[in-house]
Design an enzyme around this catalytic site. Structure first.
Site, PDB file in Angstrom:
ATOM      1  N   LYS A 255      -5.881  -1.899  -2.736  1.00  0.00           N
ATOM      2  CA  LYS A 255      -6.878  -1.698  -1.806  1.00  0.00           C
ATOM      3  C   LYS A 255      -7.863  -2.996  -1.583  1.00  0.00           C
ATOM      4  CE  LYS A 255      -6.970   3.037  -1.543  1.00  0.00           C
ATOM      5  NZ  LYS A 255      -7.193   3.856  -0.071  1.00  0.00           N
TER       6      LYS A 255
ATOM      7  N   ARG B 177      -6.093  10.585 -10.673  1.00  0.00           N
ATOM      8  CA  ARG B 177      -5.527  11.454  -9.586  1.00  0.00           C
ATOM      9  C   ARG B 177      -4.954  10.031  -8.491  1.00  0.00           C
ATOM     10  NH1 ARG B 177      -5.660  10.309  -4.575  1.00  0.00           N
ATOM     11  NH2 ARG B 177      -7.606  11.162  -3.786  1.00  0.00           N
TER      12      ARG B 177
ATOM     13  N   TYR C 239       0.811  -1.091   0.116  1.00  0.00           N
ATOM     14  CA  TYR C 239      -0.188  -0.030   0.069  1.00  0.00           C
ATOM     15  C   TYR C 239       0.914   1.236  -0.012  1.00  0.00           C
ATOM     16  CZ  TYR C 239      -4.251   2.495   1.622  1.00  0.00           C
ATOM     17  OH  TYR C 239      -5.542   3.548   1.710  1.00  0.00           O
TER      18      TYR C 239
ATOM     19  N   ASP D 232     -14.058   6.554  -1.668  1.00  0.00           N
ATOM     20  CA  ASP D 232     -13.158   6.397  -0.365  1.00  0.00           C
ATOM     21  C   ASP D 232     -12.350   7.555  -0.234  1.00  0.00           C
ATOM     22  OD1 ASP D 232     -11.513   4.808   1.213  1.00  0.00           O
ATOM     23  OD2 ASP D 232     -10.009   4.640  -0.166  1.00  0.00           O
ATOM     24  N   ASP D 233     -11.805   8.374  -1.264  1.00  0.00           N
ATOM     25  CA  ASP D 233     -11.314   9.638  -1.033  1.00  0.00           C
ATOM     26  C   ASP D 233     -12.247  10.716  -0.378  1.00  0.00           C
ATOM     27  OD1 ASP D 233      -8.621   8.586  -2.296  1.00  0.00           O
ATOM     28  OD2 ASP D 233     -10.169   8.417  -3.907  1.00  0.00           O
TER      29      ASP D 233
ATOM     30  N   GLU E 241     -12.105   5.083  -6.572  1.00  0.00           N
ATOM     31  CA  GLU E 241     -10.781   5.369  -6.080  1.00  0.00           C
ATOM     32  C   GLU E 241     -10.036   6.248  -6.870  1.00  0.00           C
ATOM     33  OE1 GLU E 241     -10.008   3.813  -2.508  1.00  0.00           O
ATOM     34  OE2 GLU E 241      -8.704   5.466  -2.729  1.00  0.00           O
ATOM     35  N   ASP E 242      -9.518   7.278  -6.062  1.00  0.00           N
ATOM     36  CA  ASP E 242      -8.554   8.322  -6.892  1.00  0.00           C
ATOM     37  C   ASP E 242      -9.125   8.758  -8.454  1.00  0.00           C
ATOM     38  OD1 ASP E 242      -7.166   7.693  -4.777  1.00  0.00           O
ATOM     39  OD2 ASP E 242      -5.640   6.792  -5.405  1.00  0.00           O
TER      40      ASP E 242
ATOM     41  N   ASN F  86      -0.498  11.687   0.351  1.00  0.00           N
ATOM     42  CA  ASN F  86       0.344  10.337  -0.073  1.00  0.00           C
ATOM     43  C   ASN F  86       1.071  10.492  -1.349  1.00  0.00           C
ATOM     44  OD1 ASN F  86      -0.651   9.057   2.331  1.00  0.00           O
ATOM     45  ND2 ASN F  86      -2.459   8.861   1.114  1.00  0.00           N
TER      46      ASN F  86
HETATM   47  N1  LIG Z   1      -4.565   9.896   4.164  1.00  0.00           N
HETATM   48  C1  LIG Z   1      -5.785   9.414   3.377  1.00  0.00           C
HETATM   49  O1  LIG Z   1      -6.111   8.518   3.806  1.00  0.00           O
HETATM   50  C2  LIG Z   1      -5.897  10.050   2.079  1.00  0.00           C
HETATM   51  C3  LIG Z   1      -5.113  11.181   1.435  1.00  0.00           C
HETATM   52  N2  LIG Z   1      -5.160  11.508   0.385  1.00  0.00           N
HETATM   53  C4  LIG Z   1      -4.415  12.285  -0.074  1.00  0.00           C
HETATM   54  O2  LIG Z   1      -5.036  13.649  -0.299  1.00  0.00           O
HETATM   55  C5  LIG Z   1      -4.192  14.670  -1.277  1.00  0.00           C
HETATM   56  C6  LIG Z   1      -5.356  15.296  -2.006  1.00  0.00           C
HETATM   57  O3  LIG Z   1      -6.305  14.344  -2.393  1.00  0.00           O
HETATM   58  P1  LIG Z   1      -7.782  14.853  -2.976  1.00  0.00           P
HETATM   59  O4  LIG Z   1      -8.294  15.848  -2.026  1.00  0.00           O
HETATM   60  O5  LIG Z   1      -8.397  13.869  -3.690  1.00  0.00           O
HETATM   61  O6  LIG Z   1      -7.152  15.895  -4.259  1.00  0.00           O
HETATM   62  P2  LIG Z   1      -7.919  16.791  -5.024  1.00  0.00           P
HETATM   63  O7  LIG Z   1      -6.968  17.124  -6.380  1.00  0.00           O
HETATM   64  O8  LIG Z   1      -9.251  16.733  -5.094  1.00  0.00           O
HETATM   65  O9  LIG Z   1      -7.427  18.123  -4.005  1.00  0.00           O
HETATM   66  C7  LIG Z   1      -6.433  18.764  -3.957  1.00  0.00           C
HETATM   67  C8  LIG Z   1      -6.407  20.255  -3.249  1.00  0.00           C
HETATM   68  O10 LIG Z   1      -5.125  20.640  -3.054  1.00  0.00           O
HETATM   69  C9  LIG Z   1      -5.287  21.934  -3.485  1.00  0.00           C
HETATM   70  N3  LIG Z   1      -3.647  22.408  -3.794  1.00  0.00           N
HETATM   71  C10 LIG Z   1      -3.008  22.031  -4.640  1.00  0.00           C
HETATM   72  N4  LIG Z   1      -1.761  22.427  -4.522  1.00  0.00           N
HETATM   73  C11 LIG Z   1      -1.893  23.513  -3.481  1.00  0.00           C
HETATM   74  C12 LIG Z   1      -0.948  24.243  -2.992  1.00  0.00           C
HETATM   75  N5  LIG Z   1       0.342  24.386  -3.075  1.00  0.00           N
HETATM   76  N6  LIG Z   1      -1.433  25.103  -1.932  1.00  0.00           N
HETATM   77  C13 LIG Z   1      -2.677  24.930  -1.511  1.00  0.00           C
HETATM   78  N7  LIG Z   1      -3.543  24.131  -2.036  1.00  0.00           N
HETATM   79  C14 LIG Z   1      -3.084  23.486  -3.030  1.00  0.00           C
HETATM   80  C15 LIG Z   1      -6.059  22.107  -4.823  1.00  0.00           C
HETATM   81  O11 LIG Z   1      -6.476  23.425  -5.141  1.00  0.00           O
HETATM   82  P3  LIG Z   1      -7.250  23.787  -6.189  1.00  0.00           P
HETATM   83  O12 LIG Z   1      -8.486  23.217  -5.866  1.00  0.00           O
HETATM   84  O13 LIG Z   1      -7.004  25.376  -6.351  1.00  0.00           O
HETATM   85  O14 LIG Z   1      -6.761  23.091  -7.442  1.00  0.00           O
HETATM   86  C16 LIG Z   1      -7.207  21.304  -4.127  1.00  0.00           C
HETATM   87  O15 LIG Z   1      -8.009  21.868  -3.563  1.00  0.00           O
HETATM   88  C17 LIG Z   1      -3.535  13.257  -1.959  1.00  0.00           C
HETATM   89  O16 LIG Z   1      -1.901  13.413  -1.821  1.00  0.00           O
HETATM   90  C18 LIG Z   1      -3.985  12.132  -1.466  1.00  0.00           C
HETATM   91  O17 LIG Z   1      -2.884  10.981  -1.703  1.00  0.00           O
HETATM   92  C19 LIG Z   1      -6.627  11.406  -0.215  1.00  0.00           C
HETATM   93  C20 LIG Z   1      -7.512  10.615   0.167  1.00  0.00           C
HETATM   94  C21 LIG Z   1      -7.047   9.688   1.463  1.00  0.00           C
HETATM   95  C1  LIG Z   2      -5.133   6.709   0.806  1.00  0.00           C
HETATM   96  C2  LIG Z   2      -5.977   7.154  -0.102  1.00  0.00           C
HETATM   97  O1  LIG Z   2      -7.016   6.734  -0.752  1.00  0.00           O
HETATM   98  C3  LIG Z   2      -5.143   8.195  -1.278  1.00  0.00           C
HETATM   99  O2  LIG Z   2      -4.159   8.969  -0.810  1.00  0.00           O
HETATM  100  O3  LIG Z   2      -5.787   8.633  -2.224  1.00  0.00           O
HETATM  101 MG   LIG Z   3      -7.221   7.084  -2.587  1.00  0.00          MG
END
Ligand SMILES: NC(=O)C1=CN([C@@H]2O[C@H](COP(=O)(O)OP(=O)(O)OC[C@H]3O[C@@H](n4cnc5c(N)ncnc54)[C@H](OP(=O)(O)O)[C@@H]3O)[C@@H](O)[C@H]2O)C=CC1
Ligand SMILES: CC(=O)C(=O)O
Ligand SMILES: [Mg+2]
Length: 578
Positions: A197, A179, A126, A292-293, A269-270, A434
């Site tokens: 997953k 993503r 993972y 999931d996200d 997912e993603d 991540n």
């Molecule tokens: N720990 C966990 O279980 C999980 C972790 N994640 C992680 O979270 C991260 C984001 O995922 P997700 O929400 O799906 O992605 P999205 O693409 O949906 O969202 C990313 C967000 O970050 C913003 N962003 C990007 N660059 C910057 C920056 N330099 N400064 C400020 N804001 C910024 C984007 O802004 P804008 O909207 O303006 O483009 C957007 O709002 C990934 O790395 C993913 O691996 C996700 C799911 C689960």
């Molecule tokens: C953990 C997870 O689902 C992610 O980083 O997208």
């Molecule tokens: Mg994910």
């Protein structure tokens, strides 16, 4: 007169009945298979293969004599040998490949290793290693571990589903690869994610491997590097978008329901956020779907927040939350926190949202930006003057909780963490992005910059860290605490729709597993070593909520849902063969 294949080429292999050895490359042959595995085929069938652990009796009964060396091993000894050999690899990716090869060779042994050594092997199958594996998936690809449904299969998706060898599928994890973690668009190579997953669905949640189906939808990729990579395994075109994309996804969703019925769980997912929210909204009323996200992440973070109150003090409604990143994870978590506070304080959610602030790539989300914001950000556009960077946002909002969901590494700078520590006795800092390279800060940074006062959790694991002669234990706030138990709860109760109250129930179940012993170490999540027990509790609470809401179809309701969950869980110990 035309001669037969055999007459044309004299030198086939021994007993080359079907002409497979003697056929030239341009001649067609039939890929014959047999229905019951025995002999050599049994050793090649990962579901039933036990390698050296086949007993003397089984070796006689199943035509294995001579195909194995004389020694008869135990599963425990096999496990010991494999762990020794995996530990000899220096590179995590080599360990990943060794694990995937094991899964293809001996499924039960793979799961036994994963379950018994979960804290050691989770970072391999993972995050973070699976991220690197996806980036290199084209070179690593040997055999399909799931279904690839590309635009080439448009109009024939139902037919493609029927090609998968298993019939009784209960859980599908599907990605379109746009993503992948915080690594961006990896196209068809995102397949590593559904595969990883679903391995956790089995190892952590107890869903049978044969009931799990990883799927990658390939509508192209906008990743130029992959498009120019000779080993890329996907469609070599830019992503289909708009109506073409949604029509294709609709064909997929309809075909899945037609093939597997109402109770098949589909985990998105993603996907990129421009599709993820819309797909969830569109299908949550007609299918058993779960993103999931957005939802799993929300549930795991809420669990950590509930648990952290023991360390931070106060109730959830007393805290102020600031997010860096306002996408799927950020707004998903924000919404579930607002819902939980709303339920606990009997306050409308429009009001409880006010203590939650988000920063995106353009700065703090404020009302002045409403005209240009995506729909999922609008509820968070509070009255405030524009603020264009995180440090200023921290100073303006004065949060007690800082959550990173930006996908951009090292964005919680020393100044940001110091500002959090200057305002809070125990600042809660979550760097959720991540893989590890994208984490907003490391555990070491959070602890040293806050002089040991931060409560810290991250999406990918960090080792414990010693600071001023004290050992700190960072938590892993990752949705893998939730989705295996959550999905198992839905499946075991025959639930037909996901409801937000089930996510709240899962959070509470997870938070309840954190004990005083964990709190004493500064932990807000229980150790992964206990994950099967944790998953059984989550499954039971989710199922209980489903029965309460009248969406569970498995009747009568088992009286003790924890015991029922435990009794249904897949265990990887070898079975005996007649
Ligand atoms: N720990 C966990 O279980 C999980 C972790 N994640 C992680 O979270 C991260 C984001 O995922 P997700 O929400 O799906 O992605 P999205 O693409 O949906 O969202 C990313 C967000 O970050 C913003 N962003 C990007 N660059 C910057 C920056 N330099 N400064 C400020 N804001 C910024 C984007 O802004 P804008 O909207 O303006 O483009 C957007 O709002 C990934 O790395 C993913 O691996 C996700 C799911 C689960
Ligand atoms: C953990 C997870 O689902 C992610 O980083 O997208
Ligand atoms: Mg994910």
């Amino acid at each position: 007169m035309e001669s037969t294949l055999k007459e044309q080429i004299p030198a086939g292999g021994v007993e080359d009945v079907y002409g497979e050895d003697c056929a030239t490359e341009d001649q067609c042959i039939t890929p014959w298979t047999i229905a019951v595995s025995s002999g050599y085929n049994l050793l090649r069938d990962p579901r039933y293969n036990k390698g050296l652990a086949f007993t003397e009796r089984e070796r006689d009964a199943h035509y294995l004599r001579g195909l194995l060396p004389p020694v008869v091993s135990t599963q425990e000894l096999q496990e010991k040998k494999l762990m020794q050999s995996i530990r000899q690899y220096d590179l995590p990716l080599h360990k990943y490949v060794a694990m995937m090869e094991l899964e293809e060779r001996n499924e039960r042994l793979f799961y036994k290793l994963l379950i018994d050594n979960v804290e050691e092997l989770l970072p391999i199958v993972y995050t973070p290693t699976v991220g690197e594996a996806c980036q290199k998936y084209g070179s690593l690809f040997k055999r399909p571990q799931g279904l690839y449904i590309s635009l080439k299969e448009k109009g024939r998706i139902l037919e493609v589903l029927k090609n998968w060898p298993e019939r009784s599928i209960q859980v599908i994890v599907v990605t379109d690869g746009e993503r992948i973690l915080g690594l961006g668009d990896l196209g068809c190579q995102g397949m590593g994610i559904p595969v990883g997953k679903l391995a956790l669905y089995t190892a952590l949640g107890g869903v049978r491997p044969s009931a799990c189906l990883p799927i990658t939808i390939d509508v192209g990729t906008n990743n130029e590097k992959l498009l120019n990579d000779e080993f890329y395994i996907g469609l070599r075109q830019n992503r289909a978008t708009g109506q073409e994309y949604y029509d294709f996804l609709h064909e997929f969703m309809s075909a899945v329901k037609q093939n597997y019925g109402e109770k098949i769980l589909i985990q998105f997912e993603d996907f990129a956020n421009h599709n993820a929210f819309e797909l969830l909204a569109k299908y949550r009323t007609t299918h058993l779907v779960f993103n999931d996200d957005i939802q799993g992440t929300a549930s795991v973070v809420l669990a950590g927040l509930i648990a952290s109150l023991k360390l931070l003090g106060g109730a959830l409604c007393d805290h102020t939350f600031l997010f860096l990143g306002a996408g799927e994870a950020g707004t998903g978590i924000a919404e579930l926190i607002a819902l939980e506070i709303s339920k606990k304080t009997n306050t409308p959610v429009e009001e409880t949202r006010r203590k939650i602030w988000l920063v995106d790539s353009k700065g703090l989300i404020v009302s002045g930006r409403k005209g240009t914001l995506q729909a999922f950000k609008k509820p968070w556009a509070h009255e405030h003057e524009p603020v264009n960077n995180l440090l200023d946002a921290v100073k303006a909002v004065k949060p007690s909780v800082l959550i990173g969901t930006s996908g951009v590494g090292r964005t919680f700078t020393k100044e940001v963490v110091e500002a959090m520590a200057s305002m809070n006795e125990r600042p809660l800092i979550m760097a959720l992005s991540n893989p590890t390279s994208q984490a907003e800060c490391t555990a070491e940074e959070a602890y040293t910059w806050s002089e040991g006062r931060a409560v810290f959790a991250s999406g990918s694991p960090f080792p414990s860290f010693e600071y001023n002669e004290k050992l700190y234990f960072p938590g892993q706030a990752n949705n893998c605490y939730i989705f295996p138990g959550f999905g198992f709860g839905l499946v075991m109760s025959g639930t037909i729709r996901v409801h937000d109250d089930m996510l709240l129930a899962a959070s509470e179940a997870l938070a309840a597993q954190v004990t005083d012993e964990h709190y004493a170490k500064g932990m807000i999540y229980p150790p992964f070593a206990d994950i099967r027990k944790i998953s059984a509790h989550i499954a039971a609470r989710v199922a209980a909520k489903a029965y309460e809401l009248g969406v569970a179809t498995r009747l009568p309701r088992p009286a003790d849902l924890v015991k029922y969950a435990e009794s249904c869980m897949y265990t990887p110990n070898y079975r005996s063969y007649r």
